[in-house]
Design an enzyme around this catalytic site. Structure first.
Site, PDB file in Angstrom:
ATOM      1  CG  HIS A 233      57.289  40.082 -77.686  1.00 54.10           C
ATOM      2  ND1 HIS A 233      56.882  41.293 -78.185  1.00 54.10           N
ATOM      3  CD2 HIS A 233      56.994  40.092 -76.360  1.00 54.10           C
ATOM      4  CE1 HIS A 233      56.365  42.014 -77.200  1.00 54.10           C
ATOM      5  NE2 HIS A 233      56.420  41.311 -76.080  1.00 54.10           N
TER       6      HIS A 233
ATOM      7  CE  LYS B  50      53.307  38.935 -77.491  1.00 55.07           C
ATOM      8  NZ  LYS B  50      52.471  38.524 -76.363  1.00 55.07           N
TER       9      LYS B  50
HETATM   10  N1  NDP Z   1      51.154  41.617 -68.814  1.00 53.06           N
HETATM   11  C1  NDP Z   1      52.439  41.275 -68.828  1.00 53.06           C
HETATM   12  O1  NDP Z   1      53.297  41.964 -68.241  1.00 53.06           O
HETATM   13  C2  NDP Z   1      52.833  40.030 -69.538  1.00 53.06           C
HETATM   14  C3  NDP Z   1      51.900  39.321 -70.206  1.00 53.06           C
HETATM   15  N2  NDP Z   1      52.230  38.172 -70.839  1.00 53.06           N
HETATM   16  C4  NDP Z   1      51.122  37.437 -71.437  1.00 53.06           C
HETATM   17  O2  NDP Z   1      50.801  36.347 -70.579  1.00 53.06           O
HETATM   18  C5  NDP Z   1      50.264  35.268 -71.353  1.00 53.06           C
HETATM   19  C6  NDP Z   1      51.050  34.003 -71.055  1.00 53.06           C
HETATM   20  O3  NDP Z   1      52.373  34.175 -71.537  1.00 53.06           O
HETATM   21  P1  NDP Z   1      53.474  33.030 -71.303  1.00 53.06           P
HETATM   22  O4  NDP Z   1      53.582  32.706 -69.861  1.00 53.06           O
HETATM   23  O5  NDP Z   1      54.673  33.450 -72.055  1.00 53.06           O
HETATM   24  O6  NDP Z   1      52.772  31.795 -72.059  1.00 53.06           O
HETATM   25  P2  NDP Z   1      52.984  30.231 -71.829  1.00 53.06           P
HETATM   26  O7  NDP Z   1      52.422  29.551 -73.023  1.00 53.06           O
HETATM   27  O8  NDP Z   1      54.394  29.975 -71.429  1.00 53.06           O
HETATM   28  O9  NDP Z   1      52.085  29.920 -70.547  1.00 53.06           O
HETATM   29  C7  NDP Z   1      50.699  29.835 -70.550  1.00 53.06           C
HETATM   30  C8  NDP Z   1      50.318  28.665 -69.661  1.00 53.06           C
HETATM   31  O10 NDP Z   1      48.907  28.676 -69.437  1.00 53.06           O
HETATM   32  C9  NDP Z   1      48.439  27.371 -69.616  1.00 53.06           C
HETATM   33  N3  NDP Z   1      47.011  27.408 -69.895  1.00 53.06           N
HETATM   34  C10 NDP Z   1      46.365  27.473 -71.084  1.00 53.06           C
HETATM   35  N4  NDP Z   1      45.043  27.508 -70.887  1.00 53.06           N
HETATM   36  C11 NDP Z   1      44.833  27.448 -69.550  1.00 53.06           C
HETATM   37  C12 NDP Z   1      43.676  27.457 -68.727  1.00 53.06           C
HETATM   38  N5  NDP Z   1      42.438  27.500 -69.242  1.00 53.06           N
HETATM   39  N6  NDP Z   1      43.839  27.405 -67.379  1.00 53.06           N
HETATM   40  C13 NDP Z   1      45.066  27.343 -66.831  1.00 53.06           C
HETATM   41  N7  NDP Z   1      46.201  27.325 -67.561  1.00 53.06           N
HETATM   42  C14 NDP Z   1      46.076  27.393 -68.910  1.00 53.06           C
HETATM   43  C15 NDP Z   1      49.299  26.813 -70.743  1.00 53.06           C
HETATM   44  O11 NDP Z   1      49.224  25.422 -70.821  1.00 53.06           O
HETATM   45  P3  NDP Z   1      49.445  24.719 -72.286  1.00 53.06           P
HETATM   46  O12 NDP Z   1      50.794  25.175 -72.754  1.00 53.06           O
HETATM   47  O13 NDP Z   1      49.361  23.247 -71.986  1.00 53.06           O
HETATM   48  O14 NDP Z   1      48.324  25.230 -73.152  1.00 53.06           O
HETATM   49  C16 NDP Z   1      50.655  27.309 -70.299  1.00 53.06           C
HETATM   50  O15 NDP Z   1      51.241  26.457 -69.334  1.00 53.06           O
HETATM   51  C17 NDP Z   1      50.321  35.751 -72.807  1.00 53.06           C
HETATM   52  O16 NDP Z   1      49.065  36.300 -73.168  1.00 53.06           O
HETATM   53  C18 NDP Z   1      51.403  36.812 -72.777  1.00 53.06           C
HETATM   54  O17 NDP Z   1      51.264  37.745 -73.802  1.00 53.06           O
HETATM   55  C19 NDP Z   1      53.509  37.692 -70.850  1.00 53.06           C
HETATM   56  C20 NDP Z   1      54.499  38.399 -70.235  1.00 53.06           C
HETATM   57  C21 NDP Z   1      54.260  39.620 -69.515  1.00 53.06           C
HETATM   58  O1  LIG Z   2      54.153  37.225 -74.425  1.00 54.09           O
HETATM   59  C1  LIG Z   2      55.017  37.947 -73.866  1.00 54.09           C
HETATM   60  O2  LIG Z   2      56.162  37.563 -73.641  1.00 54.09           O
HETATM   61  C2  LIG Z   2      54.617  39.293 -73.440  1.00 54.09           C
HETATM   62  N1  LIG Z   2      53.358  39.633 -73.557  1.00 54.09           N
HETATM   63  C3  LIG Z   2      52.800  40.878 -73.211  1.00 54.09           C
HETATM   64  C4  LIG Z   2      52.322  41.598 -74.452  1.00 54.09           C
HETATM   65  O3  LIG Z   2      51.810  40.938 -75.374  1.00 54.09           O
HETATM   66  O4  LIG Z   2      52.408  42.819 -74.503  1.00 54.09           O
HETATM   67  C5  LIG Z   2      53.709  41.720 -72.349  1.00 54.09           C
HETATM   68  C6  LIG Z   2      55.162  41.633 -72.726  1.00 54.09           C
HETATM   69  O5  LIG Z   2      55.342  42.301 -73.938  1.00 54.09           O
HETATM   70  C7  LIG Z   2      55.613  40.177 -72.816  1.00 54.09           C
END
Ligand code: NDP
Ligand SMILES: O=C(O)C1=N[C@H](C(=O)O)C[C@H](O)C1
Length: 248
Positions: A134, A138
């Site tokens: 990744h 992350k």
């Molecule tokens: N299931 C899937 O297909 C996928 C899952 N993911 C998962 O999604 C999650 C987010 O990933 P990603 O977008 O890359 O992370 P980011 O850090 O880019 O985004 C997370 C956002 O959520 C905000 N945040 C934190 N706490 C809160 C809260 N209590 N309420 C609202 N917003 C909040 C953060 O703000 P701040 O930065 O100010 O803390 C940030 O803007 C991870 O767990 C990742 O593993 C990612 C890709 C695909």
């Molecule tokens: O944080 C990410 O980027 C992603 N998070 C998810 C995971 O932890 O499996 C899904 C995907 O791999 C991207």
């Protein structure tokens, strides 16, 4: 009638994509976008029906408590779901049987297929390892997808009565053999330039099998997210894994 949707984590990498995907869908309406520091009440004030969560493992349970209390269906991509967390969530949902929560470790079609193929292969191989790769922003390791894949392999082997294969390692630097998720080793790579990638390796007598999936762009997750939003209201209770929605 359009579905009224809110996004938690709306300024994050995934949340921002989800906001755009909802805005571009004719049958969905984005009514609230909430990030860290914003008031969650914006979601109830706007009368959202479904909330999407892409936040942080430390934040997601509070957000789900809020959603269930407010009578909102939820589509969750955030990682960090242990068995204990799932049990807690099932307890909350027992009091609101009309609500649906979909938690998907990965919303990309290819990743869901890769996990299913790994599950199918597992009983034929007593040795398997998972490598996930990744981007270096992350927060968690191993990835939710890799942990889920390892659990699926372990469960499939246990169901088939296949014990994990021997491994002669007797001397190692701590971490060199990765982390154990159940009886499967998981290795995490973090590099700028990567998005989300997973390899599942099986080894047998004179052969190996490698299943690999690459998300090259976060757009890959959006069809699955939208499918989740469109289906969650008619799937009461907790669903873990997009494979159930895809009927794989
Ligand atoms: N299931 C899937 O297909 C996928 C899952 N993911 C998962 O999604 C999650 C987010 O990933 P990603 O977008 O890359 O992370 P980011 O850090 O880019 O985004 C997370 C956002 O959520 C905000 N945040 C934190 N706490 C809160 C809260 N209590 N309420 C609202 N917003 C909040 C953060 O703000 P701040 O930065 O100010 O803390 C940030 O803007 C991870 O767990 C990742 O593993 C990612 C890709 C695909
Ligand atoms: O944080 C990410 O980027 C992603 N998070 C998810 C995971 O932890 O499996 C899904 C995907 O791999 C991207």
């Amino acid at each position: 009638m359009t579905i009224r949707v809110a996004v938690f984590g709306s300024r994050g990498r995934m949340g921002a994509q989800a906001v755009r995907a909802v805005e571009n869908a004719d049958d969905l309406e984005l009514v609230a976008a909430v990030d860290a520091g914003d008031e969650r009440s914006a979601v109830t004030d706007a009368k959202a029906e479904v909330v999407i969560d892409f936040t942080h493992p430390d934040a997601v349970m509070d957000n789900l408590r809020f959603a269930v209390d407010a009578g909102l269906h939820a589509v969750v991509g955030t990682t960090g779901f242990s068995e204990e967390r799932l049990t807690t969530l099932r307890g909350w949902l027992a009091d609101r049987p009309e609500l649906g929560v979909l938690i998907a470790p990965n919303f990309a079609l290819g990743a869901v297929l890769a996990m299913r193929f790994a599950q199918q292969a597992a009983r034929f191989y007593d040795s398997a390892e998972v490598i996930e790769l990744h981007h270096n922003r992350k927060a968690d390791a191993p990835s939710g997808t890799a942990a889920h894949t390892a659990r699926l392999i372990g469960q499939a082997r246990a169901d088939a009565g296949v014990a994990p294969g021997p491994d002669a390692t007797s001397s190692e630097l701590p971490g060199a053999r990765g982390a154990s998720v159940g009886d499967v080793r998981v290795h995490s790579v973090r590099l700028p330039g990567l998005v989300a990638h997973e390899e599942i390796l099986f080894g047998g007598e004179g052969e190996t099998l490698t299943i690999r999936h690459d998300s090259l762009d976060r757009a890959s997750f959006m069809p699955g997210v939208l499918l989740g939003v469109r289906s969650v209201r008619t799937r009461p209770g907790l669903t873990v894994g997009l494979e159930h929605v895809l009927d794989l």
